[in-house]
Design an enzyme around this catalytic site. Sequence first.
Site, mmCIF file in Angstrom:
data_model
loop_
_atom_site.group_PDB
_atom_site.id
_atom_site.type_symbol
_atom_site.label_atom_id
_atom_site.label_comp_id
_atom_site.label_asym_id
_atom_site.label_seq_id
_atom_site.Cartn_x
_atom_site.Cartn_y
_atom_site.Cartn_z
ATOM 1 C CG ASN A 1 -25.147 12.299 20.217
ATOM 2 O OD1 ASN A 1 -25.228 12.901 21.281
ATOM 3 N ND2 ASN A 1 -24.619 11.093 20.133
ATOM 4 C CG HIS B 1 -21.384 16.392 24.019
ATOM 5 N ND1 HIS B 1 -20.743 15.835 25.107
ATOM 6 C CD2 HIS B 1 -21.115 15.590 22.968
ATOM 7 C CE1 HIS B 1 -20.076 14.762 24.705
ATOM 8 N NE2 HIS B 1 -20.294 14.582 23.418
ATOM 9 C CG HIS C 1 -23.720 6.783 24.477
ATOM 10 N ND1 HIS C 1 -22.396 6.804 24.106
ATOM 11 C CD2 HIS C 1 -23.877 5.629 25.195
ATOM 12 C CE1 HIS C 1 -21.776 5.716 24.577
ATOM 13 N NE2 HIS C 1 -22.664 5.006 25.247
ATOM 14 N NE ARG D 1 -19.391 7.125 27.999
ATOM 15 C CZ ARG D 1 -18.580 6.885 26.968
ATOM 16 N NH1 ARG D 1 -18.800 7.466 25.814
ATOM 17 N NH2 ARG D 1 -17.553 6.080 27.083
ATOM 18 N NE ARG E 1 -18.089 9.665 30.342
ATOM 19 C CZ ARG E 1 -17.045 9.165 29.668
ATOM 20 N NH1 ARG E 1 -16.627 9.785 28.586
ATOM 21 N NH2 ARG E 1 -16.426 8.092 30.071
ATOM 22 C CD GLU F 1 -24.550 6.623 20.229
ATOM 23 O OE1 GLU F 1 -23.618 6.625 21.043
ATOM 24 O OE2 GLU F 1 -24.663 7.430 19.315
ATOM 25 C CB THR G 1 -17.898 6.035 21.130
ATOM 26 O OG1 THR G 1 -18.913 6.450 22.045
ATOM 27 C CG2 THR G 1 -18.028 4.564 20.865
ATOM 28 C CD GLU H 1 -23.788 5.800 13.859
ATOM 29 O OE1 GLU H 1 -24.935 5.498 14.300
ATOM 30 O OE2 GLU H 1 -23.164 6.806 14.217
ATOM 31 C CG HIS I 1 -17.289 9.538 16.693
ATOM 32 N ND1 HIS I 1 -16.170 10.263 16.970
ATOM 33 C CD2 HIS I 1 -17.780 9.146 17.890
ATOM 34 C CE1 HIS I 1 -15.970 10.298 18.272
ATOM 35 N NE2 HIS I 1 -16.941 9.637 18.860
HETATM 36 N N1 PXP Z 1 -22.594 7.902 16.330
HETATM 37 C C1 PXP Z 1 -22.206 7.211 17.423
HETATM 38 C C2 PXP Z 1 -22.453 5.741 17.437
HETATM 39 C C3 PXP Z 1 -21.609 7.855 18.524
HETATM 40 O O1 PXP Z 1 -21.211 7.137 19.591
HETATM 41 C C4 PXP Z 1 -21.443 9.249 18.482
HETATM 42 C C5 PXP Z 1 -20.842 9.965 19.647
HETATM 43 O O2 PXP Z 1 -21.562 9.765 20.785
HETATM 44 C C6 PXP Z 1 -21.887 9.930 17.343
HETATM 45 C C7 PXP Z 1 -22.424 9.235 16.268
HETATM 46 C C8 PXP Z 1 -21.799 11.416 17.239
HETATM 47 O O3 PXP Z 1 -20.471 11.836 17.279
HETATM 48 P P1 PXP Z 1 -20.156 13.357 17.481
HETATM 49 O O4 PXP Z 1 -20.721 13.769 18.791
HETATM 50 O O5 PXP Z 1 -18.669 13.409 17.436
HETATM 51 O O6 PXP Z 1 -20.793 14.108 16.339
#
Ligand code: PXP
Length: 254
Positions: free
Chosen positions: A9, A12, A45, A47, A51, A72, A103, A153, A196
């Site tokens: 992901n 960030h 994602h 949003r 952001r 996402e 999330t 998921e 997550h």
């Molecule tokens: N899976 C989903 C559905 C998420 O919303 C997120 C966070 O955006 C992640 C996985 C990844 O989480 P993390 O960034 O905490 O590793």
Amino acid sequence: MTRLRLGVNIDHVATVRNARGGATPDPVRAAKMAEIAGADGITAHLREDRRHITDGDIDGLMENLSLPLNFEMAATAEMQAIALRHRPHAVCIVPEKREERTTEGGLEVAREENSLAGFIAPLRDAGCRVSIFIAADQRQIEAAHRIGAPVIELHTGAYCDAHAEGRFDVRDAELAKLQDMAAFAEDLGLEVHAGHGLTYDCVKPIAAIPQLVELNIGHFLVGEAIFSGLDSAIRRMRGLMDEARQEASGQGVA
Ligand code: PXP
């Protein structure tokens, strides 16, 4: 046991870029580096408040990425239109609140069954693999199955938080729930992903859950990239996942 896929992901990377409002660091560059480092897919994602990931980032990923994109999004008409325009490999439906930092929980599928069934149908018809981000809760899993989602998921946030805070009895109970619910979902015929909050410290027990097909990991990898570089962070995470899988299937590590 099958090899576990790693979805990286890159939200960030965009968070850091947006802190200055310029063009760097570029999430598309991060995605290409993730591919070289052994990622099987890229998750982003978009949003509602933009952001981190922007519409331009999704355009860039769709144009430049050879890995499958897991897009996402919240279950809104705006996001559905964007997904239908791009037709990414996968669409993961997540709950979204403006005031949250991340999330925080899974989607409430059981209460919104009819509207969600109607919402995901065109996405499925467009060829996207639809996944629903939910808590490890039997009611939610059954509802996700009933609305016709092929993938779920499972939210690992509560397990990861309990681990980080040293609440090991809670962590172990959360892990047991994830293990039971992954097996329950697979029995229903669902493909099961998880993610997550995963870190080097807590990924292995999750990676060892045999029914899991994919983990999605972002924030920790981008943070770790500050210290060791993105390529190295992804390779180490990939290595831990593979190790957990080998250990769980009784082969040990060479
Ligand atoms: N899976 C989903 C559905 C998420 O919303 C997120 C966070 O955006 C992640 C996985 C990844 O989480 P993390 O960034 O905490 O590793």
